[in-house]
Design an enzyme around this catalytic site. Structure first.
Site, PDB file in Angstrom:
ATOM      1  N   ALA A  61       0.869  -1.178   0.000  1.00 54.78           N
ATOM      2  CA  ALA A  61       0.000   0.000   0.000  1.00 54.78           C
ATOM      3  C   ALA A  61       0.904   1.226   0.000  1.00 54.78           C
ATOM      4  O   ALA A  61       2.096   1.122   0.302  1.00 54.78           O
ATOM      5  CB  ALA A  61      -0.867  -0.023   1.255  1.00 54.78           C
ATOM      6  N   GLY A 100       0.429  -5.087   0.610  1.00 57.17           N
ATOM      7  CA  GLY A 100      -0.732  -5.029  -0.271  1.00 57.17           C
ATOM      8  C   GLY A 100      -0.432  -5.601  -1.652  1.00 57.17           C
ATOM      9  O   GLY A 100      -1.348  -6.070  -2.339  1.00 57.17           O
ATOM     10  N   GLU A 103      -0.915  -9.260  -1.221  1.00 54.74           N
ATOM     11  CA  GLU A 103      -2.369  -9.501  -1.063  1.00 54.74           C
ATOM     12  C   GLU A 103      -3.063  -9.413  -2.421  1.00 54.74           C
ATOM     13  O   GLU A 103      -3.952 -10.218  -2.737  1.00 54.74           O
ATOM     14  CB  GLU A 103      -2.962  -8.486  -0.069  1.00 54.74           C
ATOM     15  CG  GLU A 103      -2.477  -8.732   1.359  1.00 54.74           C
ATOM     16  CD  GLU A 103      -2.823  -7.580   2.295  1.00 54.74           C
ATOM     17  OE1 GLU A 103      -2.445  -6.430   1.994  1.00 54.74           O
ATOM     18  OE2 GLU A 103      -3.465  -7.818   3.327  1.00 54.74           O
ATOM     19  N   GLU A 123       4.227  -5.847   6.915  1.00 54.42           N
ATOM     20  CA  GLU A 123       3.471  -4.802   7.622  1.00 54.42           C
ATOM     21  C   GLU A 123       3.902  -4.635   9.077  1.00 54.42           C
ATOM     22  O   GLU A 123       3.883  -3.533   9.611  1.00 54.42           O
ATOM     23  CB  GLU A 123       1.961  -5.100   7.559  1.00 54.42           C
ATOM     24  CG  GLU A 123       1.313  -4.816   6.203  1.00 54.42           C
ATOM     25  CD  GLU A 123       1.392  -5.983   5.232  1.00 54.42           C
ATOM     26  OE1 GLU A 123       2.192  -6.912   5.458  1.00 54.42           O
ATOM     27  OE2 GLU A 123       0.640  -5.967   4.237  1.00 54.42           O
TER      28      GLU A 123
HETATM   29  N1  3HC Z   1       4.712   3.393  -0.179  1.00 58.73           N
HETATM   30  C1  3HC Z   1       5.237   4.589  -0.549  1.00 58.73           C
HETATM   31  N2  3HC Z   1       6.535   4.783  -0.870  1.00 58.73           N
HETATM   32  C2  3HC Z   1       7.335   3.718  -0.809  1.00 58.73           C
HETATM   33  C3  3HC Z   1       6.870   2.439  -0.425  1.00 58.73           C
HETATM   34  C4  3HC Z   1       5.487   2.291  -0.105  1.00 58.73           C
HETATM   35  N3  3HC Z   1       4.946   1.108   0.252  1.00 58.73           N
HETATM   36  N4  3HC Z   1       7.919   1.574  -0.439  1.00 58.73           N
HETATM   37  C5  3HC Z   1       8.989   2.289  -0.848  1.00 58.73           C
HETATM   38  N5  3HC Z   1       8.639   3.577  -1.047  1.00 58.73           N
HETATM   39  C6  3HC Z   1       9.508   4.668  -1.548  1.00 58.73           C
HETATM   40  C7  3HC Z   1      10.652   4.974  -0.578  1.00 58.73           C
HETATM   41  O1  3HC Z   1      10.234   5.895   0.396  1.00 58.73           O
HETATM   42  C8  3HC Z   1      11.692   5.549  -1.524  1.00 58.73           C
HETATM   43  O2  3HC Z   1      11.298   6.866  -1.810  1.00 58.73           O
HETATM   44  P1  3HC Z   1      12.412   7.997  -2.098  1.00 58.73           P
HETATM   45  O3  3HC Z   1      13.127   7.540  -3.318  1.00 58.73           O
HETATM   46  O4  3HC Z   1      11.597   9.225  -2.273  1.00 58.73           O
HETATM   47  O5  3HC Z   1      13.302   8.015  -0.874  1.00 58.73           O
HETATM   48  C9  3HC Z   1      11.494   4.727  -2.794  1.00 58.73           C
HETATM   49  O6  3HC Z   1      10.182   4.167  -2.692  1.00 58.73           O
HETATM   50  C10 3HC Z   1      12.486   3.596  -2.957  1.00 58.73           C
HETATM   51  O7  3HC Z   1      12.510   2.833  -1.762  1.00 58.73           O
HETATM   52  P2  3HC Z   1      13.883   2.269  -1.169  1.00 58.73           P
HETATM   53  O8  3HC Z   1      14.897   3.353  -1.111  1.00 58.73           O
HETATM   54  O9  3HC Z   1      13.538   1.565   0.095  1.00 58.73           O
HETATM   55  O10 3HC Z   1      14.308   1.249  -2.327  1.00 58.73           O
HETATM   56  P3  3HC Z   1      14.896  -0.207  -2.207  1.00 58.73           P
HETATM   57  O11 3HC Z   1      15.046  -0.682  -3.589  1.00 58.73           O
HETATM   58  O12 3HC Z   1      16.054  -0.231  -1.278  1.00 58.73           O
HETATM   59  O13 3HC Z   1      13.740  -1.084  -1.485  1.00 58.73           O
HETATM   60  C11 3HC Z   1      11.544  -1.914  -1.115  1.00 58.73           C
HETATM   61  C12 3HC Z   1      12.518  -1.269  -2.117  1.00 58.73           C
HETATM   62  C13 3HC Z   1      12.036  -3.320  -0.755  1.00 58.73           C
HETATM   63  C14 3HC Z   1      10.191  -1.996  -1.769  1.00 58.73           C
HETATM   64  C15 3HC Z   1      11.482  -1.079   0.182  1.00 58.73           C
HETATM   65  O14 3HC Z   1      11.240   0.270  -0.174  1.00 58.73           O
HETATM   66  C16 3HC Z   1      10.423  -1.487   1.139  1.00 58.73           C
HETATM   67  O15 3HC Z   1      10.623  -2.402   1.907  1.00 58.73           O
HETATM   68  N6  3HC Z   1       9.278  -0.786   1.137  1.00 58.73           N
HETATM   69  C17 3HC Z   1       8.234  -0.997   2.073  1.00 58.73           C
HETATM   70  C18 3HC Z   1       7.409  -2.208   1.728  1.00 58.73           C
HETATM   71  C19 3HC Z   1       6.285  -2.374   2.703  1.00 58.73           C
HETATM   72  O16 3HC Z   1       6.423  -2.201   3.885  1.00 58.73           O
HETATM   73  N7  3HC Z   1       5.110  -2.746   2.185  1.00 58.73           N
HETATM   74  C20 3HC Z   1       3.961  -2.903   2.991  1.00 58.73           C
HETATM   75  C21 3HC Z   1       3.264  -1.601   3.120  1.00 58.73           C
HETATM   76  S1  3HC Z   1       1.896  -1.658   4.228  1.00 58.73           S
HETATM   77  C22 3HC Z   1       0.678  -2.440   3.349  1.00 58.73           C
HETATM   78  O17 3HC Z   1       0.890  -2.856   2.247  1.00 58.73           O
HETATM   79  C23 3HC Z   1      -0.639  -2.576   4.027  1.00 58.73           C
HETATM   80  C24 3HC Z   1      -1.528  -3.503   3.332  1.00 58.73           C
HETATM   81  O18 3HC Z   1      -1.554  -4.730   3.984  1.00 58.73           O
HETATM   82  C25 3HC Z   1      -2.921  -2.975   3.255  1.00 58.73           C
END
Ligand code: 3HC
Ligand code: NAI
Length: 652
Positions: A61, A100, A103, A123
């Site tokens: 998400a 997400g 999912e 998450e």
């Molecule tokens: N939402 C918004 N922005 C995100 C994002 C997300 N889920 N994931 C990454 N970004 C952004 C980062 O802030 C960064 O932005 P910037 O360039 O402006 O600094 C850019 O994307 C690149 O991210 P990274 O520097 O972390 O790039 P990497 O290649 O090192 O890693 C990644 C990529 C593995 C996808 C890592 O960013 C990550 O782990 N992201 C989070 C993933 C996550 O937690 N997903 C679950 C979200 S909660 C959810 O989905 C709820 C659902 O169940 C309803």
């Protein structure tokens, strides 16, 4: 538009293109809703192929939307429509299939992936549990045990492991879209399978063992709510209908989303990704760092060498003599062998790393190095001599760095003929594991060298934080300050084990006295003796640690320190208690008792005061950087957001 729909014969190809990570933002959710409605209306569509442009499938998400009121369509509603669609959806996975994103993939009838894909529900790391059905979908595709590990642990699994576990249907090493299209061709002759949520849930193979796993999650969480909630969502879900389980998950997700722990974890997520935003670094020409020289093959030198080798950088390590060089080689090779035995690198990569690693007792070996990092004893004269020996042999454009913990990097730079090439690169131990790198910025360093070192740190996979020059930079300076505060508390009425217990209960991985006993008390004692002459006469000084050392109590290695040891097991020592009490009375201090909260409030207060000083002096650029440092250097509990965030200083 972040989403496009194309037709290829009877196949609808949907492509999400929402850089950088194809997060399921409002526009993506709306686009998916429109597509599912359109394809369901069109009887000529035989299957929908869901792909993503760029480096990854949907990585979750959109975290940036979490602080705002939710806007329809909500992800769970869109996913349920995809799940129950008459036309089967096939998810085509590459990159990070997370949260997400996973999912969404599980809502599709089929999943194919390339070999590099990583699949997970991370998450918990944001203080949440999955909110779009993940805790209900996953145990219907994989075993209950794996579902628990993935949801409560947050670690992704490889595509190969996902295939083995039943999470995906097919895997390719080759081009993904043609593979997916031929996968769909093969489906045509089979009846469409039931949707994920129509499958029966996989119950634990051994309920008692499963309950034990859940109990372990709770114990390890140390106050963090999301892993416990995640484990409960999975285990309670076994006895609920799909609808009840989805509702339970959604309620928990929404509650956790509004909890301060999730705000804190989101703060740190973004703080770690934005630690360096200096105007002076923009557009600088970056040095290509392919060969690193390391001086000193002790604890840090070997760790730094391994950190470089593990990221494909060649290393030349120089020690004082041949024997020390061989010892440095062995120390580094042992780390690499550890990575091999834990399956973190292949045999081929391991052998390649050893081929890219040489040791020598001769500084001339640095002739081709792009960067040389010294990690010799913490002594200014020794380091200055090493710096000039390095400068005498390296290329004019080579960067020279010190891994000093406390010494004056400005003064050290000035010992070089060309001080603009000197910088501090402060790694933490073990250097190949710890994610933090303090880049210590001397007054004279060139912008090009600084920018190149930031890029190099990132090449090593480190979180880079810029620090100004002062005694201890950011991490060690704050640590010295709160260590002093703890010593004052000892004289004022607390005991070491009470302070340690309070820190553990707060969520720190170790108490400060346990940590000192582990590291050994003698090195800090030697440093205090060296600094004694400079100490101001009116400064409050606590002698307890010195007295322990005079008694030969150097910590765990001598069986006695702040505690008394029997092997690794430790006990409070009445002798230490007697010493502390007698020191309070010698200074005329009436001892008062401290509750764990009072202890932590003094420690946090001291960290924050020192944090303010560090910001005012320009040692740290942003309050967030201090939080990032405290969490990554000392294991300050991540879910608090760090000491500055707790004070409300750094923004959510
Ligand atoms: N939402 C918004 N922005 C995100 C994002 C997300 N889920 N994931 C990454 N970004 C952004 C980062 O802030 C960064 O932005 P910037 O360039 O402006 O600094 C850019 O994307 C690149 O991210 P990274 O520097 O972390 O790039 P990497 O290649 O090192 O890693 C990644 C990529 C593995 C996808 C890592 O960013 C990550 O782990 N992201 C989070 C993933 C996550 O937690 N997903 C679950 C979200 S909660 C959810 O989905 C709820 C659902 O169940 C309803
Ligand atoms: P160590 O004592 O384990 O290793 C130092 C190594 O330097 C020894 O192998 C020694 O033979 C070698 N050496 C000394 N003089 C030399 C010279 N002139 N030429 C070549 N080699 C020489 O020390 P450690 O712990 O690795 O620390 C090294 C530096 O890293 C110190 O500045 C320390 O403050 C810093 N540091 C240490 C951390 C730790 O946790 N140990 C963490 C971060 C920084």
């Amino acid at each position: 538009m972040p989403l496009t729909l194309k037709r290829q014969n009877n196949i609808a190809i949907v492509t999400i293109d929402n850089p950088p990570v194809n997060a399921a933002s409002h526009a993506v959710r709306q686009g998916l809703l429109d597509v599912v409605q359109e394809t369901e209306r069109d009887p000529t569509v035989q299957a929908v192929l869901l792909t993503c442009a760029g480096r990854t499938f949907v990585a979750g998400a959109d975290i940036r939307e979490f602080g705002k009121p939710p806007v329809e369509p909500h992800l769970p509603d869109v996913l349920r429509l995809i799940e129950t669609a008459q036309t089967p959806w096939v998810a085509v996975l590459h990159g990070s299939v997370l949260g997400g994103g996973l999912e969404l993939a599980m809502a599709c009838r089929y999943r194919v992936a390339n070999a590099g894909a990583q699949l997970g529900l991370p998450e918990v790391n944001l203080g949440l549990i999955p909110g779009a059905g993940g805790t209900v979908q996953l145990p219907r595709l994989v075993s209950a045990e794996l579902a628990l590990d993935m949801v409560a642990g947050g670690k992704p699994i490889s595509a190969k492991a996902a295939l083995h576990a039943g999470l995906i249907d097919a895997l390719t090493e080759g081009a993904l879209t043609p593979f997916a299209l031929s996968f769909i061709d093969n489906l045509a002759s089979h009846p469409v399978r039931p949707s994920t949520l129509d499958k029966a849930v996989n119950l634990p193979v051994d309920q008692a063992a499963f309950d034990e796993k859940v109990a372990k999650v709770t114990a390890r969480a140390k106050g963090q709510k999301s892993p416990v909630a995640a484990a409960q969502a999975i285990s309670k879900g076994f006895n609920l209908t799909v609808e009840e389980a989805l509702q339970q998950e959604r309620e928990t997700f929404l509650k956790l989303k509004d909890d301060p722990q999730s705000a804190a974890l989101r703060h740190i997520f973004f703080a770690e990704r934005g630690t360096i935003s200096l105007e002076r670094l923009k557009g600088q020409k970056l040095a290509q760092i392919q060969t690193v020289g390391v001086v000193g093959g002790g604890t840090m030198g070997a760790g730094i060498a391994a950190a470089c080798l593990l990221r494909g950088v060649s290393v030349v390590l120089v020690e004082r003599d041949d024997d020390a060089a061989q010892a440095g080689f062995k120390r580094t090779a042992d780390i690499l062998a550890g990575s091999l035995s834990r399956g973190l690198v292949s045999q081929q990569k391991h052998d390649k790393m050893l081929d890219s690693f040489t040791v020598s007792a001769n500084y001339a070996a640095f002739a081709h190095a792009d960067l040389v990092i010294e990690a010799v004893f913490e002594n200014f004269e020794v380091k200055a001599e090493v710096f000039s020996k390095i400068e005498a042999v390296v290329r004019p454009d080579a960067i020279i760095a010190s891994n000093t913990s406390y010494l004056d990097v400005n003064a050290l730079s000035q010992t070089l003929k060309h001080s603009s090439r000197a910088i501090g690169l402060h790694f933490f131990s073990p250097a190949h594991i710890m994610k933090l790198l303090e880049i210590v910025v001397p007054d004279t360093v060139s912008d090009e060298v600084l920018a190149s070192c930031v890029a190099f740190g990132r090449q090593l996979g480190k979180i880079c934080v810029l620090a100004g020059v002062c005694d201890g930079f950011i991490a060690n300076r704050i640590m010295s300050a709160y260590r002093r505060e703890c010593e004052y508390m000892l004289e004022d009425g607390a005991l070491p084990w009470e302070i340690d217990e309070a820190m553990l209960a707060f969520g720190m991985p170790m108490g400060i006295y346990q940590m000192q006993d582990l590291a050994g008390l003698d090195i800090a004692w030697a440093m205090r003796k060296r600094q004694a002459a400079e100490r101001k006469s009116d400064e409050r000084y606590v002698d307890i640690a010195d007295k322990l050392c005079e008694m030969g109590r150097f910590g765990q290695k001598s069986g006695r320190g702040w505690y008394i040891y029997d092997g690794k097991s430790r006990k409070p020592d009445p002798e230490v208690q007697a010493l502390i009490l007698s020191e309070s009375s010698r200074k005329g201090i009436t001892r008062i008792s401290f509750s764990p909260d009072q202890i932590m409030s003094r420690i946090l207060g001291r960290m924050q005061t020192e944090g303010h000083a560090i910001l005012n002096e320009g040692i740290a650029q942003r309050a967030e950087d201090i939080d990032v440092v405290m969490i990554n250097a000392f294991g300050f509990p991540r879910w608090t957001g760090g000491p500055m965030f707790m004070e409300g200083l750094s923004g959510a």
